[in-house]
Write a protein that holds these residues in place. Structure first.
Motif, short mmCIF file in Angstrom:
data_model
loop_
_atom_site.label_atom_id
_atom_site.label_comp_id
_atom_site.label_asym_id
_atom_site.label_seq_id
_atom_site.Cartn_x
_atom_site.Cartn_y
_atom_site.Cartn_z
N ALA A 22 67.28 77.86 32.23
CA ALA A 22 66.51 77.16 32.45
C ALA A 22 65.93 77.11 33.95
O ALA A 22 64.82 77.06 34.22
N HIS A 23 66.97 76.92 34.91
CA HIS A 23 66.71 76.77 36.16
C HIS A 23 66.05 78.27 36.57
O HIS A 23 65.20 77.99 37.57
N ARG A 24 66.52 79.29 36.34
CA ARG A 24 66.20 80.40 36.71
C ARG A 24 64.55 80.61 36.17
O ARG A 24 63.58 81.32 36.97
N ALA A 25 64.09 80.22 34.93
CA ALA A 25 63.01 80.19 34.54
C ALA A 25 61.96 79.15 35.50
O ALA A 25 60.82 79.88 35.73
N ASP A 26 62.30 78.15 36.01
CA ASP A 26 61.56 77.11 36.91
C ASP A 26 61.44 78.14 38.08
O ASP A 26 60.23 78.17 38.69
N ARG A 27 62.61 78.57 38.68
CA ARG A 27 62.75 79.21 39.99
C ARG A 27 61.81 80.57 40.01
O ARG A 27 60.99 80.81 41.26
N ALA A 28 61.44 81.20 38.82
CA ALA A 28 60.74 82.51 38.83
C ALA A 28 59.37 82.01 38.90
O ALA A 28 58.41 83.00 39.71
N ILE A 29 58.59 81.03 39.03
CA ILE A 29 57.29 80.76 39.00
C ILE A 29 57.05 79.54 39.92
O ILE A 29 56.05 79.17 40.12
N GLU A 30 58.02 78.95 40.59
CA GLU A 30 57.88 77.66 41.33
C GLU A 30 56.70 77.79 42.46
O GLU A 30 56.33 76.93 42.84
N THR A 31 56.90 78.89 43.12
CA THR A 31 55.80 79.26 44.14
C THR A 31 54.58 79.00 43.88
O THR A 31 53.77 78.91 44.79
N GLU A 32 54.05 79.41 42.75
CA GLU A 32 52.80 79.27 42.30
C GLU A 32 52.09 77.86 42.35
O GLU A 32 50.94 77.59 42.47
N GLU A 33 52.98 77.00 42.37
CA GLU A 33 52.59 75.35 42.31
C GLU A 33 53.24 74.74 43.52
O GLU A 33 53.07 73.58 44.10
N ARG A 34 53.86 75.78 44.84
CA ARG A 34 54.38 75.06 45.95
C ARG A 34 55.62 74.17 45.65
O ARG A 34 55.79 73.37 46.50
#
Length: 82
Positions: A22-34
């Motif tokens: 779950a943490h990896r899934a968040d980290r994979a796209i986190e930069t798209e929302e800064r």
């Protein structure tokens, strides 16, 4: 950037591997929302998961969690730390 603590309920029995995924899934796209997820904790007994992040807004944190497939039940600003 502000800090936020979010809480997920209802994740009883979560394993270390599931938490990491779950943490990896968040980290994979986190930069798209800064957003930057700094740390994640879980209590398999209670089913609660906590995430500490830096983000421009609580809404940005919520969008990342929703897109990653595990929306947060609560998001709290963390205005002071020691």
């Amino acid at each position: 950037m502000a800090e936020f603590m979010d809480v997920h309920h209802g994740m009883k029995g979560i394993t270390s591997e599931q938490l990491q995924e779950a943490h990896r899934a968040d980290r994979a796209i986190e930069t798209e929302e800064r957003v930057h997820f700094k740390q994640t904790w879980a209590d398999p007994r209670s089913g609660e998961v906590y995430c500490l992040s830096e983000a421009p807004s609580a809404e940005a944190v919520m969008r990342i969690h929703e897109r990653a497939g595990h929306p947060a039940d609560e998001i709290h600003p963390v205005p002071l730390t020691a």
